[in-house]
Design a protein around this motif. Structure first.
Motif, PDB file in Angstrom:
ATOM      1  N   ARG A   1       1.340   5.636  -0.802  1.00  0.00           N
ATOM      2  CA  ARG A   1       0.693   6.946  -0.937  1.00  0.00           C
ATOM      3  C   ARG A   1       1.761   8.012  -1.037  1.00  0.00           C
ATOM      4  O   ARG A   1       2.945   7.747  -0.849  1.00  0.00           O
ATOM      5  CB  ARG A   1      -0.289   7.218   0.187  1.00  0.00           C
ATOM      6  CG  ARG A   1       0.293   7.308   1.563  1.00  0.00           C
ATOM      7  CD  ARG A   1      -0.812   7.609   2.547  1.00  0.00           C
ATOM      8  NE  ARG A   1      -0.381   7.364   3.899  1.00  0.00           N
ATOM      9  CZ  ARG A   1      -1.049   7.728   4.962  1.00  0.00           C
ATOM     10  NH1 ARG A   1      -2.196   8.358   4.832  1.00  0.00           N
ATOM     11  NH2 ARG A   1      -0.606   7.472   6.159  1.00  0.00           N
TER      12      ARG A   1
ATOM     13  N   VAL B   1       0.863  -1.181   0.000  1.00  0.00           N
ATOM     14  CA  VAL B   1       0.000   0.000   0.000  1.00  0.00           C
ATOM     15  C   VAL B   1       0.901   1.233   0.000  1.00  0.00           C
ATOM     16  O   VAL B   1       1.757   1.375   0.864  1.00  0.00           O
ATOM     17  CB  VAL B   1      -0.934  -0.007   1.234  1.00  0.00           C
ATOM     18  CG1 VAL B   1      -1.849   1.202   1.207  1.00  0.00           C
ATOM     19  CG2 VAL B   1      -1.751  -1.290   1.265  1.00  0.00           C
TER      20      VAL B   1
ATOM     21  N   ILE C   1      -0.924  -0.975  -4.500  1.00  0.00           N
ATOM     22  CA  ILE C   1      -2.248  -0.334  -4.500  1.00  0.00           C
ATOM     23  C   ILE C   1      -2.129   0.996  -3.758  1.00  0.00           C
ATOM     24  O   ILE C   1      -1.411   1.107  -2.769  1.00  0.00           O
ATOM     25  CB  ILE C   1      -3.319  -1.246  -3.874  1.00  0.00           C
ATOM     26  CG1 ILE C   1      -4.705  -0.636  -4.029  1.00  0.00           C
ATOM     27  CG2 ILE C   1      -3.000  -1.548  -2.428  1.00  0.00           C
ATOM     28  CD1 ILE C   1      -5.834  -1.597  -3.717  1.00  0.00           C
ATOM     29  N   GLU C   2      -2.826   1.982  -4.262  1.00  0.00           N
ATOM     30  CA  GLU C   2      -2.849   3.295  -3.611  1.00  0.00           C
ATOM     31  C   GLU C   2      -3.588   3.213  -2.279  1.00  0.00           C
ATOM     32  O   GLU C   2      -4.623   2.538  -2.188  1.00  0.00           O
ATOM     33  CB  GLU C   2      -3.518   4.332  -4.513  1.00  0.00           C
ATOM     34  CG  GLU C   2      -2.725   4.711  -5.742  1.00  0.00           C
ATOM     35  CD  GLU C   2      -1.517   5.566  -5.427  1.00  0.00           C
ATOM     36  OE1 GLU C   2      -1.530   6.313  -4.428  1.00  0.00           O
ATOM     37  OE2 GLU C   2      -0.547   5.490  -6.205  1.00  0.00           O
ATOM     38  N   TYR C   3      -3.073   3.868  -1.287  1.00  0.00           N
ATOM     39  CA  TYR C   3      -3.651   3.885   0.057  1.00  0.00           C
ATOM     40  C   TYR C   3      -5.139   4.229   0.031  1.00  0.00           C
ATOM     41  O   TYR C   3      -5.944   3.558   0.678  1.00  0.00           O
ATOM     42  CB  TYR C   3      -2.867   4.893   0.915  1.00  0.00           C
ATOM     43  CG  TYR C   3      -3.402   5.067   2.314  1.00  0.00           C
ATOM     44  CD1 TYR C   3      -3.021   4.200   3.330  1.00  0.00           C
ATOM     45  CD2 TYR C   3      -4.259   6.108   2.626  1.00  0.00           C
ATOM     46  CE1 TYR C   3      -3.490   4.365   4.619  1.00  0.00           C
ATOM     47  CE2 TYR C   3      -4.743   6.279   3.915  1.00  0.00           C
ATOM     48  CZ  TYR C   3      -4.348   5.399   4.909  1.00  0.00           C
ATOM     49  OH  TYR C   3      -4.817   5.573   6.177  1.00  0.00           O
ATOM     50  N   ASP C   4      -5.495   5.256  -0.717  1.00  0.00           N
ATOM     51  CA  ASP C   4      -6.896   5.694  -0.745  1.00  0.00           C
ATOM     52  C   ASP C   4      -7.816   4.702  -1.455  1.00  0.00           C
ATOM     53  O   ASP C   4      -9.024   4.731  -1.267  1.00  0.00           O
ATOM     54  CB  ASP C   4      -7.018   7.076  -1.400  1.00  0.00           C
ATOM     55  CG  ASP C   4      -6.397   8.168  -0.550  1.00  0.00           C
ATOM     56  OD1 ASP C   4      -6.325   7.998   0.692  1.00  0.00           O
ATOM     57  OD2 ASP C   4      -5.973   9.192  -1.119  1.00  0.00           O
ATOM     58  N   GLU C   5      -7.262   3.825  -2.257  1.00  0.00           N
ATOM     59  CA  GLU C   5      -8.052   2.794  -2.922  1.00  0.00           C
ATOM     60  C   GLU C   5      -8.201   1.553  -2.047  1.00  0.00           C
ATOM     61  O   GLU C   5      -9.073   0.734  -2.280  1.00  0.00           O
ATOM     62  CB  GLU C   5      -7.418   2.408  -4.260  1.00  0.00           C
ATOM     63  CG  GLU C   5      -7.482   3.537  -5.264  1.00  0.00           C
ATOM     64  CD  GLU C   5      -6.799   3.187  -6.572  1.00  0.00           C
ATOM     65  OE1 GLU C   5      -6.558   1.980  -6.834  1.00  0.00           O
ATOM     66  OE2 GLU C   5      -6.481   4.107  -7.331  1.00  0.00           O
ATOM     67  N   PHE C   6      -7.321   1.399  -1.086  1.00  0.00           N
ATOM     68  CA  PHE C   6      -7.366   0.244  -0.194  1.00  0.00           C
ATOM     69  C   PHE C   6      -8.424   0.472   0.843  1.00  0.00           C
ATOM     70  O   PHE C   6      -9.190  -0.280   1.236  1.00  0.00           O
ATOM     71  CB  PHE C   6      -5.997   0.042   0.467  1.00  0.00           C
ATOM     72  CG  PHE C   6      -5.874  -1.229   1.228  1.00  0.00           C
ATOM     73  CD1 PHE C   6      -5.877  -2.454   0.571  1.00  0.00           C
ATOM     74  CD2 PHE C   6      -5.748  -1.225   2.597  1.00  0.00           C
ATOM     75  CE1 PHE C   6      -5.752  -3.636   1.277  1.00  0.00           C
ATOM     76  CE2 PHE C   6      -5.614  -2.404   3.311  1.00  0.00           C
ATOM     77  CZ  PHE C   6      -5.609  -3.619   2.651  1.00  0.00           C
TER      78      PHE C   6
END
Length: 118
Positions: A41, A39, A113-118
């Motif tokens: 960002r 993850v 994966i992007e933090y905000d998508e997780f």
């Protein structure tokens, strides 16, 4: 390490897992090939998160301020950020370990994966 659970998926947020030696060890020890979710960002958000944690709960993130005190530095936002980015600091070490994973033979085991998508 996780013998106490029967769950098929385990989320462990240790920043050390991407190190190639750790991945190699897991591959050797586990009866299956592990997969990793990294993850990520942007750096300003990471710094803001650390600073917020330090300011809200100094007892749990006090390692930063303790290290600054050892160095005779003021516990300011600027010095905290500089420490976190320095060699040995959490942000630098996390970045470096993840970079090593993508430079190694095990990069196919990682999914970013992007933090905000997780």
């Amino acid at each position: 390490m996780y013998a106490f659970t029967e769950k098929p998926i385990i989320l462990d947020k240790s920043r050390a897992w991407p190190h190639p030696e750790n991945v190699k060890l897991l591959i050797e020890l586990l009866p299956y090939t592990p997969k990793f979710i990294a993850v990520v960002r942007d750096l300003p958000s990471i710094l803001a998160s650390f600073i917020t944690l330090i300011e809200k709960n100094a007892d749990s993130v006090s390692f930063v301020d303790r290290e600054l005190a050892k160095q005779g530095k003021v516990c300011s936002i600027e010095n905290r950020c500089a420490f976190l980015f320095s060699s040995g600091g959490n942000i630098y070490e996390s970045w470096y370990t993840l970079k090593m994973a993508f430079d190694a033979a095990y990069k196919h085991l990682f999914h970013v994966i992007e933090y905000d998508e997780f």
